[in-house]
Design a protein around this motif. Structure first.
Motif, PDB file in Angstrom:
ATOM      1  N   LEU A 179     -27.885  -3.094  10.712  1.00 32.89           N
ATOM      2  CA  LEU A 179     -26.599  -3.597  10.228  1.00 32.89           C
ATOM      3  C   LEU A 179     -25.539  -2.515  10.346  1.00 32.89           C
ATOM      4  CD1 LEU A 179     -27.871  -5.389   6.999  1.00 32.89           C
ATOM      5  CD2 LEU A 179     -27.289  -6.466   9.175  1.00 32.89           C
ATOM      6  N   GLU A 199     -30.275  -9.484   6.954  1.00 29.19           N
ATOM      7  CA  GLU A 199     -30.946  -9.449   8.256  1.00 29.19           C
ATOM      8  C   GLU A 199     -31.632 -10.786   8.544  1.00 29.19           C
ATOM      9  OE1 GLU A 199     -31.019  -7.681  10.827  1.00 29.19           O
ATOM     10  OE2 GLU A 199     -31.017  -5.522  10.456  1.00 29.19           O
ATOM     11  N   ILE A 256     -36.979  -8.276  12.984  1.00 25.19           N
ATOM     12  CA  ILE A 256     -36.248  -7.468  12.005  1.00 25.19           C
ATOM     13  C   ILE A 256     -37.032  -6.175  11.821  1.00 25.19           C
ATOM     14  CG2 ILE A 256     -35.410  -7.305   9.639  1.00 25.19           C
ATOM     15  CD1 ILE A 256     -35.151 -10.336   9.643  1.00 25.19           C
ATOM     16  N   LEU A 290     -33.065  -1.112   9.297  1.00 31.78           N
ATOM     17  CA  LEU A 290     -32.181  -2.262   9.438  1.00 31.78           C
ATOM     18  C   LEU A 290     -31.049  -1.979  10.432  1.00 31.78           C
ATOM     19  CD1 LEU A 290     -31.961  -3.333   5.689  1.00 31.78           C
ATOM     20  CD2 LEU A 290     -33.566  -4.080   7.444  1.00 31.78           C
TER      21      LEU A 290
END
Length: 506
Positions: A93, A153, A87, A91
């Motif tokens: 996403l 995450e 991770i 991030l």
């Protein structure tokens, strides 16, 4: 603890002209939390890219032994198939997709090419419970705070049957409460037998959760020790920077001068909610040679205040006045704010502070192109000379000023941002989280730069979520909560307890 799950032996990785890793070894035992510490540019991220297959087998020297066998990962999907999940600090996403869609992106629950949404949402709810989130699977990720996104995450990693979870600066952008929740989750995952690696500059967090600490300096592993041997911040710092740092904040002879900047009756409406005043009737001042701190929790309005003052970069229906040397100035756009003597170093250097795919030279001169131009034509030689001067003055570690900024460590990227605004020659420099995500050595260098600015008679406004940093660097501290200033005190009378009491009692 059981035997080693991961054993990286004598890893050496060379780029053109640079040896990023030199005979680095790392042993991580099954079920432990292993912390990797080191200055920016020490080689931590490079080592993890070797482990994850970003740099595939054959592109480095040395061996990786994972789960008792020699591993030669070809790419990220190869390492993920073995349960190694990273991770990253930034991030990965997709904001406009739901939590469920993000969790199973590329790993969809599908039959015959048709996604089974009932099963997807059921599995999502189960994974969210494991990480302590109660949001609906259909919630868009953009509606979540950074702390919750970090947990998403981790849930995404759990969806891939993770065995070795690697977290790179997981709390760098989190509030204190979100940070503690994340660390608690890591400890809970440890009780379930999960092996974890954390890369962090926050040494108090390392001391709290790590079973073992490995320190990397200048591409070499210099020490590795267990919690049972005594993990102290002084020991970690000494190994990270190669010297003891009893005083984390450089000394400064304070010479406070005349009033330099004053903000009066400053109010700002939220750009997306016309009925919500984000900043209300704020007044503060900065004197020449003074470092003024603004404390407050995330969401208190500190960044919104700074951006609205600097060229109205945030908010609408902005009212109030900014005065320089006792006279009102026009800060209605960024160009006018710069000409008025202001500069702003954003907390988000990668998105808002830098053009990552451009060179150090172009980034440094970007805010003051007129100074390196002959009429409408840029003077390449002058531009290079400016960049070389700041590379030397700020000790930017780079093979050359034509290096792309994306290839620099976080600390050196921050120095490039500072160089850009120092080249403008501001009278007041607003620093928003100036040391976020950088190591103690780079922090000390930036603290020294702040002191130099104050000594030169400049005013500095320092926004920081780290109260020890404000107490160590500032002359006065304002406390902000819910869009307004709730207190002011000289640092000599300030403490973390007093600052927090002002926040929670308002």
């Amino acid at each position: 603890m059981q035997d080693a799950l991961l054993d990286m032996r004598s890893i050496t990785k060379t780029f053109p002209g640079v040896k990023a890793l030199d005979d680095v070894s790392l042993k991580v035992r099954t079920g432990e939390i292993h912390a990797i510490c080191g200055e920016n540019g020490a080689g931590k991220s490079t080592l993890m890219k070797v482990l994850s297959g970003v740099y595939p087998a054959g592109s480095y020297d040395g061996e990786i032994h994972y789960d008792g066998a020699l591993a030669q990962f070809r790419d990220i999907s190869d390492s993920e198939a073995r349960g190694i999940i990273i991770i990253h600090q930034e991030l990965a996403l997709v904001p406009l997709l739901s939590i469920a869609e993000n969790l199973f992106l590329g790993n969809e629950n599908a039959r015959g090419g048709v996604i089974d949404w009932r099963e997807t949402n059921r599995r999502t709810e189960s994974l969210l419970r494991k990480v302590g989130l109660r949001d609906a699977p259909t919630t868009l990720v953009e509606k979540l705070g950074v702390g919750k996104q970090q947990l998403v995450e981790i849930a995404k990693a759990l969806a891939k049957d993770v065995r070795l979870l690697i977290l790179d600066e997981p709390t760098a952008a989190l509030s204190e409460s979100d940070s503690q929740a994340l660390l608690d989750l890591m400890l809970e995952l440890k009780t379930q037998g999960m092996t974890q690696i954390i890369i962090s500059h926050k040494l108090n967090e390392v001391r709290r959760i790590a079973d073992t600490v490995t320190v990397i300096r200048d591409g070499q592993s210099v020490s590795s020790f267990a919690a049972s041997d005594g993990i102290t911040e002084d020991r970690i710092v000494r190994d990270m920077v190669g010297r003891s740092m009893e005083n984390r904040y450089p000394p400064r002879t304070r010479r406070i001068g005349d009033l330099l900047m004053r903000v009066r009756d400053w109010s700002v409406t939220h750009p997306d909610h016309a009925d919500r005043k984000a900043i209300r009737d704020v007044e503060f001042d900065v004197r020449a040679g003074e470092v003024v701190g603004i404390a407050g929790l995330m969401g208190s309005g500190r960044t919104e205040l700074a951006m609205s003052i600097f060229g109205r970069s945030w908010g609408r229906n902005i009212t109030g006045t900014v005065e320089m040397h006792g006279k009102p100035v026009d800060v209605s756009d960024v160009g006018r704010a710069i000409r008025a003597g202001l500069a702003y170093v954003t907390e988000d250097r990668k998105s808002l502070g830098l053009i990552l795919d451009d060179t150090i030279t172009r980034n440094i001169t970007l805010a003051n192109l007129a100074e390196v131009a002959r009429g409408p034509v840029l003077n390449d030689r002058a531009e290079t000379q400016v960049a070389e001067r700041y590379r030397k003055d700020l000790s930017i570690r780079t093979p050359g000023v034509f290096q792309k900024v994306v290839n620099l460590s976080g600390g050196n990227q921050q120095k490039v941002v500072l160089s850009k605004w120092l080249f403008v020659g501001p009278e007041v420099l607003i620093l928003d989280e100036p040391t976020r995500g950088i190591d103690v050595g780079a922090k000390y260098e930036i603290y020294g730069l702040i002191n130099d600015l104050a000594a030169a008679g400049k005013g500095v406004v320092m926004i920081s979520s780290e109260m020890p940093e404000l107490l160590g660097m500032c002359d006065r501290i304002y406390v902000m909560n819910e869009g307004t200033l709730v207190g002011e005190m000289p640092t000599s009378e300030a403490s973390q307890e007093r600052i927090m009491s002002l926040i929670v009692n308002e």
